[in-house]
Design an enzyme around this catalytic site. Structure first.
Site, PDB file in Angstrom:
ATOM      1  CB  SER A 553      28.784 -36.477  15.605  1.00 19.82           C
ATOM      2  OG  SER A 553      29.401 -37.462  15.056  1.00 19.82           O
ATOM      3  CG  ASP A 639      36.418 -41.623  14.790  1.00 25.94           C
ATOM      4  OD1 ASP A 639      37.249 -40.754  14.181  1.00 25.94           O
ATOM      5  OD2 ASP A 639      35.266 -41.924  14.816  1.00 25.94           O
ATOM      6  CG  HIS A 687      32.479 -40.575  12.513  1.00 31.18           C
ATOM      7  ND1 HIS A 687      31.970 -40.374  13.987  1.00 31.18           N
ATOM      8  CD2 HIS A 687      33.495 -39.809  12.739  1.00 31.18           C
ATOM      9  CE1 HIS A 687      32.687 -39.805  14.775  1.00 31.18           C
ATOM     10  NE2 HIS A 687      33.608 -39.165  13.876  1.00 31.18           N
TER      11      HIS A 687
END
Length: 716
Positions: A553, A639, A687
């Protein structure tokens, strides 16, 4: 106050992609998760991938076929995977053995409330009376398989004061979808109501549930639902896009707090649980740069705040009737300089602070009767701490788990009255027997000392020839993840060394450590990472040809920046859902998180200097023809927070730079090996891998890539 629910302390049980290294089956998540702050949302393009020009600016744009790029990358990944099927399967089998061996050490989360114990078993939410817990008298409240939800994980449960209702928060493993299920606990439990898009919720009375609604990754509205009258009503609306709202009930159940937080500022409103229909009352109007959280005891507010000098958290108290930081509150406790506050728990007569000081965990036990403070050091091997959820307000004992990257969690009890630490789990201690831990400090470019924690096999020789896996994060005041992962033990057995770089931008050394690594100081974190790697190599911990870098991330910003600026320091890099295009994201105010993220990255929309500064380190903007290390990137297809379109742009530009460099290589450079550039596109939109099997597969493929790139044998 259980600060794992609090926005600023960033102690969330990693919704940040950590499910790649933990079992992600629908197990009972009885901690309260904070908002995922370290992800970013960019547009999903159905038919086109927008790719900036090779000059690295935002304009002009060129249209490429999104489907064609995706199809090309999937074909590339399939070819990579098929070439290493045997290696991957071998690693997966070894990983499974490690997961099975240590799964029993991870413990099962349960909560004890009043006379009941609530827990999850085989996909069911169950309870039993405390005195009957050992007699097998278990009541099944509901079965997740009977609900119209597929692949949803249980993340939060709350029990009404009279135990007539249970509210369960669930979230999809493949999207941002969430809901709260309220079950009436009669002789035959009945689902009373399902409320969609719920982020947080708390009971104010036996019949009144307050909850927040999340829309488009933002949480701005608070409602209550009255089960006696079957009606709902809007209670609070946050107007500022920089703020995110969640709910928390004080430990004594007297007040419900509405917490509206930005990255740097907070505001708290109180709802009296004795009078839930009265309008919320503000504690202290938001003041830029001041963070505070509120608890209650004996008609006093206990306020944890950053207001005033010195910089850092202080615990103060003020009468409820004059609840304000400005109305002569009395100071109880000031956290030490460069100490990181990990957790805080308030009990009837004690406030327990869990801290990290100079890399070591410790407890400060504050007596709220005498104002005395008793301290105890936690075991030196401990790197991470997790409190057991929902301890009783009147309890005299606090329970928690300690772990390290190579040490499975061990349960401890701490006696508040005797100031005594007790180990409750009897088990083998791999860290003491098989692994050596080293704490180092690297001098960064501005001569600031940056901590590093290194693990390697005991009695290892010729460390300069051993493979090294470096972990970094460095954003949002969040520490690099040092929780236990079974695969770490497998790596140690294979001779790997693990290094965790506690760079600025993270929170390892307190609030100032984060402040010195965000907005216009982001380069500090990059310099810190470079200094850490250089020191490790200088001291003989591996060398560039055996060094790999890992992040996820927002940690992808520092990893990706070093990948551009100092590619010679590493041989390979593995990224999970990485944020690699800071500039284009922060230049689009229509994205749901852009305004909110300005306090971390700056505002290039109005500040040209900020725009140029972001451009100077942004991984996407600084790709250029040069010899790059190999890279493996994992992303979920749908996502919302780190969309596939952005990573396709990154991969497309990186491949072009690699080709351009290969074509322009001099005679001396012809022997350099072409880097592998792999994009693994996972189905779904989360995630967190949707299942334990998917998690295991991802880890096995990622490790196959690393073993292959570093020329290591997987047969052990």
């Amino acid at each position: 106050m259980h600060l794992s629910t609090k926005y600023f302390l960033q102690i969330m049980k990693d919704t940040v992609g950590h499910c790649i290294d933990s079992k992600c089956s629908p197990t009972l998540r009885l901690y309260s998760q904070t908002k995922s702050q370290i992800f970013f949302h960019t547009k999903n393009f159905r038919n086109a991938c927008i790719v900036p020009s090779s000059q690295g600016g935002v304009q002009p744009w060129r249209q490429f076929s999104y489907k064609d790029l995706l199809k090309s990358e999937q074909k590339h990944f399939s070819a990579f995977k098929s070439n290493y099927t045997e290696k991957t399967e071998r690693l997966k089998q070894r990983l499974e053995a490690h997961y099975e061996k240590y799964s029993s050490n991870l413990g099962s989360l349960v909560i004890k409330i009043g006379e009941y114990v609530y827990f999850e078993e085989n996909g069911c939410i169950c309870r039993s009376r405390l005195e009957e817990a050992d007699e097998g008298n278990i009541e099944v409240l509901f079965n997740m398989e009977d609900l119209p939800f597929c692949d949803f994980l249980i993340q939060r449960i709350r029990i009404s004061p009279d135990h007539r209702y249970i509210a369960v928060g669930i979230k999809s493993a493949n999207s941002e979808d969430s809901a709260s299920i309220i079950v009436k606990l009669s002789t035959q439990p009945v689902i009373e109501r399902i409320i969609p898009n719920v982020f947080s919720f708390e009971w104010a009375t036996n019949d009144i549930l307050f909850y927040t609604i999340q829309k488009n990754l933002r949480c701005h509205e608070v409602y209550f639902y009255d089960f006696s009258k079957k009606l709902s009503e809007l209670v609070y609306t946050e107007q500022d896009a920089r703020y995110f709202v969640d709910l928390y009930c004080t430990k004594d159940k007297r007040f419900l707090t509405i917490n509206s937080n930005s990255k740097t500022t907070s505001e708290v409103w109180l709802i009296d649980c004795h009078h839930p229909f009265k309008p919320p009352v503000i504690v202290q109007q938001r003041t830029k740069g001041v963070i505070y959280h509120v608890e209650h005891r004996n008609n006093y507010l206990y306020i944890l705040t950053t207001d005033g000098d010195p910089m850092g958290y202080k615990l103060i108290k003020a009468p409820v009737g004059s609840c304000s930081l400005k109305n002569s509150p009395s100071s109880i406790y000031i956290i030490k300089e460069k100490a990181k506050l990990i957790e805080l728990e308030l009990f009837k007569d004690h406030c327990v602070m869990f801290l990290k000081c100079h890399g070591h965990l410790c407890i400060d036990n504050i007596s709220l009767v005498s104002n005395s403070v008793h301290s105890v050091k936690l075991p030196a091997w401990a790197c991470s701490l997790e409190l057991e959820p929902h301890p009783e307000y009147t309890s005299s004992t606090c329970y928690f788990w300690l772990a390290s990257p190579v040490q499975p969690p061990i349960r401890f009890a701490y006696s508040l009255v005797e100031n005594k630490l007790i180990e409750l789990t009897e088990q083998e201690m791999p860290i003491a027997v098989n692994c050596h831990a080293v704490r180092l400090e690297a001098k960064s470019k501005d001569e600031i000392w940056v901590p590093i924690t290194v693990f390697h096999k005991a009695n290892s020789v010729e460390l300069h020839r051993k493979p090294l896996l470096i972990h970094v994060y460095g954003a949002y005041g969040t520490d690099v993840n040092m929780s236990f992962k079974p695969e770490n033990l497998m790596l140690i057995e294979d001779g790997w060394m693990l290094a965790y770089c506690h760079v600025r931008g993270g929170g390892e050394l307190g609030l100032a450590w984060h402040k010195d690594g965000c907005t216009t100081k982001k380069h500090n974190g990059i310099h810190d990472l470079k200094a850490c790697i250089n020191l490790l190599h200088k001291l003989g911990f591996s060398c560039p040809m055996y060094t790999a870098l890992a992040s996820l991330s927002a940690g992808g910003v520092l990893a990706g920046a070093l990948y551009n600026s100092d590619p010679h320091l590493i041989r390979a890099m593995v990224l999970q859902s990485p944020f690699l295009d800071v500039l284009n994201t922060m230049l689009d105010p229509h994205l749901p998180l852009t305004i909110e993220e300005q306090e971390e990255w700056g505002n290039p929309l109005v500040d040209e200097n900020c725009k140029e500064y972001i451009k100077s380190y942004c991984p996407y903007q600084n790709i250029r023809p040069q010899h790059y290390p190999s890279v493996f990137i994992t992303v979920s297809e749908n996502d919302q927070r780190v969309p596939l379109a952005g990573l396709l742009r990154y991969i497309c530009k990186l491949r072009k730079a690699v080709r351009d460099y290969a074509e322009a290589k001099t005679t001396d450079e012809k022997g350099l090996q072409m880097p592998s550039v792999i994009l693994d596109v996972q189905p779904g939109g989360s995630h967190c891998a949707s299942s334990w099997e998917d998690s295991l597969n991802q880890v096995a493929v990622q490790l196959t890539f690393l073993y292959n790139e570093l020329g290591l044998d997987t047969q052990k």
